[in-house]
Design an enzyme around this catalytic site. Structure first.
Site, mmCIF file in Angstrom:
data_model
loop_
_atom_site.group_PDB
_atom_site.id
_atom_site.type_symbol
_atom_site.label_atom_id
_atom_site.label_comp_id
_atom_site.label_asym_id
_atom_site.label_seq_id
_atom_site.Cartn_x
_atom_site.Cartn_y
_atom_site.Cartn_z
ATOM 1 N N CYS A 105 -94.295 16.923 81.520
ATOM 2 C CA CYS A 105 -94.908 15.807 82.249
ATOM 3 C C CYS A 105 -95.392 16.397 83.562
ATOM 4 C CB CYS A 105 -93.878 14.714 82.496
ATOM 5 S SG CYS A 105 -93.320 13.902 80.997
ATOM 6 N N ALA A 106 -96.609 16.903 83.574
ATOM 7 C CA ALA A 106 -96.962 17.878 84.607
ATOM 8 C C ALA A 106 -97.638 17.341 85.863
ATOM 9 C CB ALA A 106 -97.832 18.955 83.986
ATOM 10 N N GLY A 115 -98.720 18.207 89.441
ATOM 11 C CA GLY A 115 -98.696 19.654 89.227
ATOM 12 C C GLY A 115 -97.892 20.450 90.236
ATOM 13 N N LYS A 171 -94.655 21.039 90.413
ATOM 14 C CA LYS A 171 -93.673 21.940 89.787
ATOM 15 C C LYS A 171 -94.387 22.960 88.891
ATOM 16 C CE LYS A 171 -90.089 18.467 90.146
ATOM 17 N NZ LYS A 171 -90.955 17.289 90.388
ATOM 18 N N ASP A 182 -100.208 12.832 74.996
ATOM 19 C CA ASP A 182 -98.841 12.338 75.039
ATOM 20 C C ASP A 182 -97.983 13.482 74.501
ATOM 21 O OD1 ASP A 182 -96.379 11.313 74.412
ATOM 22 O OD2 ASP A 182 -97.164 9.378 73.729
ATOM 23 N N ASP A 216 -89.777 16.681 83.607
ATOM 24 C CA ASP A 216 -89.697 15.881 84.839
ATOM 25 C C ASP A 216 -90.371 14.546 84.511
ATOM 26 O OD1 ASP A 216 -89.242 15.561 87.645
ATOM 27 O OD2 ASP A 216 -91.332 16.045 88.046
ATOM 28 N N CYS A 218 -86.297 11.994 89.974
ATOM 29 C CA CYS A 218 -86.048 11.630 91.375
ATOM 30 C C CYS A 218 -85.429 10.230 91.377
ATOM 31 C CB CYS A 218 -87.273 11.759 92.253
ATOM 32 S SG CYS A 218 -88.737 10.987 91.611
#
Ligand SMILES: C[S@@+](CC[C@H](N)C(=O)[O-])C[C@H]1O[C@@H](n2cnc3c(N)ncnc32)[C@H](O)[C@@H]1O
Length: 433
Positions: free
Chosen positions: A236-237, A240, A242, A287, A305, A357
């Site tokens: 799940c980028a 970007g 990370k 997806d 993430d 988070c």
């Protein structure tokens, strides 16, 4: 304010912020996503800063507006515009632009509002978290970065820290003209909280030589610790942050498959990683649940993430009304379990880092528990050990694996709130045993 004609126009920034607040109050949309929709607005950063001041001080501002009766005495002034102007006048720019009627009204109430806020309340909620700035080593080497900064800053000389508390003390006593290197993430620099504006508007940030990235969010890639040249899947980028950190860690070599489902955010991911000079990223708009190991062959390291409640960032751009109801958490938890189980199905995967988070167990320990149960060929590694045992906040001890997981907590770690768990695939002999 509809139907009322002002001879002098209300500045468009105030109108826009008031409109965002109105939508946030009336709909279930978060402030963050509403401000994201304005990303082309020339005053985006300024509006963001204003809204952050409001969310940081929401209770005090709402109470002061009520106490001084400004809305009752001026029925044509909308609540959202009043909030915007009060926040701008007292917390943000400390001044109001123009002489439109609403601006004149709020100015006239300044003393009463200040009195209502009360000195204690007014001074209480300041953001004292440091400004974390990560060096994008795809563009600037660590040595060059220090040389560039020497023009404006003193590097605080810190002896090797004996323990984590010593390090935190050094962070808390940073002077405004100093910076220091983080003890866990060696390309992460720490500045005084007053330097937030400097960094938010500096060319170094715009050109992506330096990334504005909270320390907690750097821990995920750091803990995944992929070797140089590895094949990585970032499930799940976008936007970007990370992904770019991973690219730095593997020295811009190997391959990082960066998946993003949302078309708009995918565009942002592409432009961010391009600007950050990442050469090892293969972005895919999809997806990730539909992505097969054949599409991303030989993946050995996975970062997940996923979307989460964001409760660890509660006081940043989040209204008090954006509460995490049980139903929402359950839905998020369900999706997170699906995503993590999907990661565990990649045949060559060795290690997976799961980060959110969120501070809710429904999105953290409960997800870990369910996935370990569904995927007995994986075990948890100690995240604390991955940080050389120099960390305090761990997962809930009511779970037998709790102490292997890690939390960062704003009040102790001076970061946003995050949760991290590391999974490793069992070897054949471990599986048999
Ligand atoms: C928490 S954010 C990721 C932040 C990112 N890792 C970073 O550090 O910048 C979660 C992202 O996952 C995306 N997403 C949600 N469901 C997805 C799915 N099924 N497949 C791929 N991406 C997804 C969301 O659109 C969002 O951009």
């Amino acid at each position: 304010m509809s139907g009322f004609k002002h001879s002098i126009k209300v500045p468009s920034k105030y109108k826009k912020v008031a409109a965002i607040l109105k939508t946030a109050f009336e709909s279930k949309k978060s402030l963050k996503s509403l401000i994201f929709e304005q990303k082309k607005h020339v005053k985006l950063r300024d509006m963001q800063a204003l809204l952050t001041h409001y969310t940081d001080n929401q209770r005090a501002i709402d109470a002061a507006i009520e106490k001084c009766q400004i809305l009752e005495e001026n029925p044509r002034l909308s609540r959202e515009l009043c909030i915007t102007l009060v926040t701008e006048l007292i917390y943000h720019r400390k001044d109001l632009k123009g002489d439109s009627k609403p601006v004149q009204t709020v100015r006239a109430y300044r003393k009463r509002i200040m009195k209502a806020l009360g000195d204690e309340n007014f001074a209480k909620k300041k953001d004292t978290k440091p400004r974390y700035v990560r060096i994008n080593t795809n563009i600037v080497s660590i040595a060059d970065a220090h040389a560039m900064l020497a023009e404006n800053w003193y590097k605080k000389d810190c002896p090797p820290f004996e323990n984590y508390d010593e390090f935190l003390k050094a962070v808390e006593t940073l002077e405004e003209n100093e910076y220091m290197v983080d003890m866990h993430v060696d390309d992460l620099l720490i500045f005084h909280s007053k330097q937030k504006y400097f960094w938010a508007t500096h060319e170094y940030t715009e050109s992506k030589k330096f990334m504005l990235q909270d320390k907690a969010t750097c821990l995920a890639a750091k803990i995944l610790n992929p070797p140089i040249g590895s094949i990585i899947l970032d499930m799940c980028a976008a936007p970007g942050m990370k992904t770019i950190h991973l690219s730095n860690l593997v020295k811009n070599q190997g391959t990082i498959y960066a998946i993003e489902k949302d078309a708009e955010r995918y565009r942002l991911l592409r432009s961010m990683t391009k600007k950050a000079k990442c050469k090892n990223i293969k972005p895919i708009e999809a997806d990730v649940l539909t992505i097969t190991p054949e599409q991303c062959p030989d993946v050995e390291y996975i970062l997940l993430d996923p979307p989460c409640s964001g409760s660890g960032m509660q006081n940043r751009m989040c209204l008090n009304s954006e509460v995490d109801d049980a139903q929402r958490l359950q839905k998020l938890g369900g999706l997170q379990i699906k995503l993590l189980s999907h990661a565990m199905n990649f045949p060559h995967v060795k290690r997976i880092v799961y980060s959110t988070c969120s501070i809710h167990k429904e999105e953290n320990e409960d997800v870990v528990k369910k996935c370990l149960y569904l995927n007995p060929n994986f075990k948890l590694l100690s995240a604390k050990k991955a940080l050389r045992n120099k960390w305090c906040n761990l997962g809930d001890r009511q779970y037998d694996f709790g102490k292997k997981c890690l939390y960062s907590r704003p009040e102790k770690d001076l970061t946003i709130g995050m949760f991290i768990a590391i999974f490793e695939k069992l070897s054949n002999s471990e599986e048999v045993a």
